[in-house]
Design an enzyme around this catalytic site. Structure first.
Site, PDB file in Angstrom:
ATOM      1  CD  GLN A 165     -15.174 -20.455  -2.609  1.00 46.47           C
ATOM      2  OE1 GLN A 165     -16.035 -21.018  -3.271  1.00 46.47           O
ATOM      3  NE2 GLN A 165     -13.893 -20.801  -2.690  1.00 46.47           N
ATOM      4  CG  HIS A 183      -6.176 -19.012   0.815  1.00 45.63           C
ATOM      5  ND1 HIS A 183      -6.963 -18.997   1.944  1.00 45.63           N
ATOM      6  CD2 HIS A 183      -7.027 -19.054  -0.246  1.00 45.63           C
ATOM      7  CE1 HIS A 183      -8.228 -19.038   1.588  1.00 45.63           C
ATOM      8  NE2 HIS A 183      -8.303 -19.082   0.278  1.00 45.63           N
ATOM      9  CG  ASP A 234      -1.141 -11.814  -4.438  1.00 47.69           C
ATOM     10  OD1 ASP A 234      -0.768 -11.741  -3.252  1.00 47.69           O
ATOM     11  OD2 ASP A 234      -2.323 -11.627  -4.791  1.00 47.69           O
ATOM     12  CG  ASP A 271      -6.608 -17.946  -4.582  1.00 52.25           C
ATOM     13  OD1 ASP A 271      -7.362 -18.749  -5.156  1.00 52.25           O
ATOM     14  OD2 ASP A 271      -7.014 -17.172  -3.695  1.00 52.25           O
TER      15      ASP A 271
END
Length: 375
Positions: free
Chosen positions: A143, A217, A249, A275
């Site tokens: 971010q 997460h 993942d 995500d």
């Protein structure tokens, strides 16, 4: 068009277990479950297959070269089509950290698209997840630091107004000034998720006691689970009504940590999320997330400094990965269907196969776990 019956499949019924059942549905709603149902003008033979509820992803940023924060309907339509084709019938677009007006524009666009889209081969948008901007700059991940803001009730109310009430989930760092006020003031209409945070156990527990009921997460972008101060992870473990997201993942969390999380939280509180960002389903190369340059190489996407920038796996891949990591199939399916729907308050309509709920189905080869059909 009349009713349709799915026959001869092993059905993950009511989010509990696989059973040999037939399913009848009409006008988008499940009307009956049972053995040897004889009604139905249309029959779908599911022999050799598992029948799952459609998957629900409450944390995804994009796919197939499109970004939900792009603020345009075409991108949202491409993403919705990609999600549906890959077994995700319900999702919450996750908005990154941006200036105040841009967030308003993005959530307004998502809301308008969600209300207007009538295509049957698209995933439905169940709500909006604001992953920013109320984050700790020391745990900002991918971010943009310059756009991070302090938690503010009035800003959040304005964004909710722009979204026409569709904001279902807000990630927030509980240690920031104003965080507890946001949670206590708006917790009746928004689910608050602790994340991108340096909170210790006491700060995280105070936020959960104030009404936060979700963790963004798990393990990523938060203080580690330490034996003297267990931080956000420990506070969530002590709070039986708190859901925790997990990215399976194969990059964000190791297989051992995935197994440990299921042991610690149980399979009724884990929420599998992707995500995913716009590089999902695309070749290696350069992409964008939250206005930042991202490089996809193989199974991961990273900023130029090496920081993980979302994932390049969709939720179906994450669910299958969880099974490969040693999680029982029933637990992995529940964590990708019913649990996410419960976590945002839509499980009365979605997330499991029982009479009266939406007819969202995923027909899967029982041996290969490959998608055969999405309904």
């Amino acid at each position: 068009m009349g009713s349709t019956v799915l026959k001869n499949g092993l059905v993950f019924a009511e989010g509990e277990s696989f059973r040999r059942l037939d399913i009848e549905y009409e006008n988008g709603v499940i009307t009956a479950l049972g053995k040897d149902l004889t009604g139905g003008e249309n029959v779908v033979d599911c022999s050799g297959c598992l029948v799952l509820p459609g998957l629900a992803d409450v944390h995804m940023h994009g796919a197939c070269g499109a970004d939900v924060s792009g603020g345009d309907r075409r991108s949202l339509d491409r993403i919705s089509q990609y999600e549906f084709e890959n077994g995700i019938t319900l999702f919450c677009p996750a908005v990154m950290t941006f200036p105040q007006q841009k967030i308003s524009d993005i959530v307004s666009c998502i809301s308008e698209y969600a209300s207007d889209c009538e295509k049957t081969d698209r995933a439905l948008i169940a709500g909006i997840h604001l992953e920013g901007p109320f984050l700790n700059v020391r745990k900002c991940g991918a971010q943009k630091k310059e756009y991070i803001q302090m938690p503010d009730v009035h800003k959040l109310e304005k964004w909710q107004q722009a979204a026409k009430g569709m904001i279902k989930l807000v990630t927030i760092a509980p240690e920031l000034p104003g965080a507890l006020e946001c949670i206590s003031s708006l917790g009746d209409s928004i689910h608050f998720s602790l994340g991108h945070s340096c909170a210790d156990y006491s700060a995280a527990k105070a936020a959960i006691d104030a009404g936060a009921d979700h963790i963004t997460h798990l393990f990523n972008a938060m203080t580690p689970f330490h034996h003297r101060d267990t931080g956000v992870v420990g506070a969530a473990a002590d709070s039986e009504d708190c859901f925790v997201e997990l990215i399976c993942d194969g990059v964000h969390v190791s297989p051992a940590a995935v197994r440990a999380a299921f042991k610690l939280f149980g399979d009724r509180r884990i929420v599998l999320v992707s995500d995913s960002m716009e590089a999902t389903g695309m070749p290696d190369g350069e992409y964008v997330l939250g206005g930042q340059r991202v490089l996809k190489k193989g199974s991961s996407a990273r900023l130029e400094d090496g920081t993980l920038a979302g994932s390049v796996s969709d939720l179906y891949e994450c669910m299958v990965n969880a099974v490969k990591m040693g999680i029982p199939l029933e637990s992995a399916v529940r964590a990708a269907t019913l649990n996410p729907c419960r976590s945002i308050g839509v499980s009365h309509r979605f997330g499991s196969i029982c009479a009266g709920k939406a007819a969202h189905f995923l027909v899967v080869d029982k041996n290969e776990l490959s998608v055969r059909k999405v309904i």
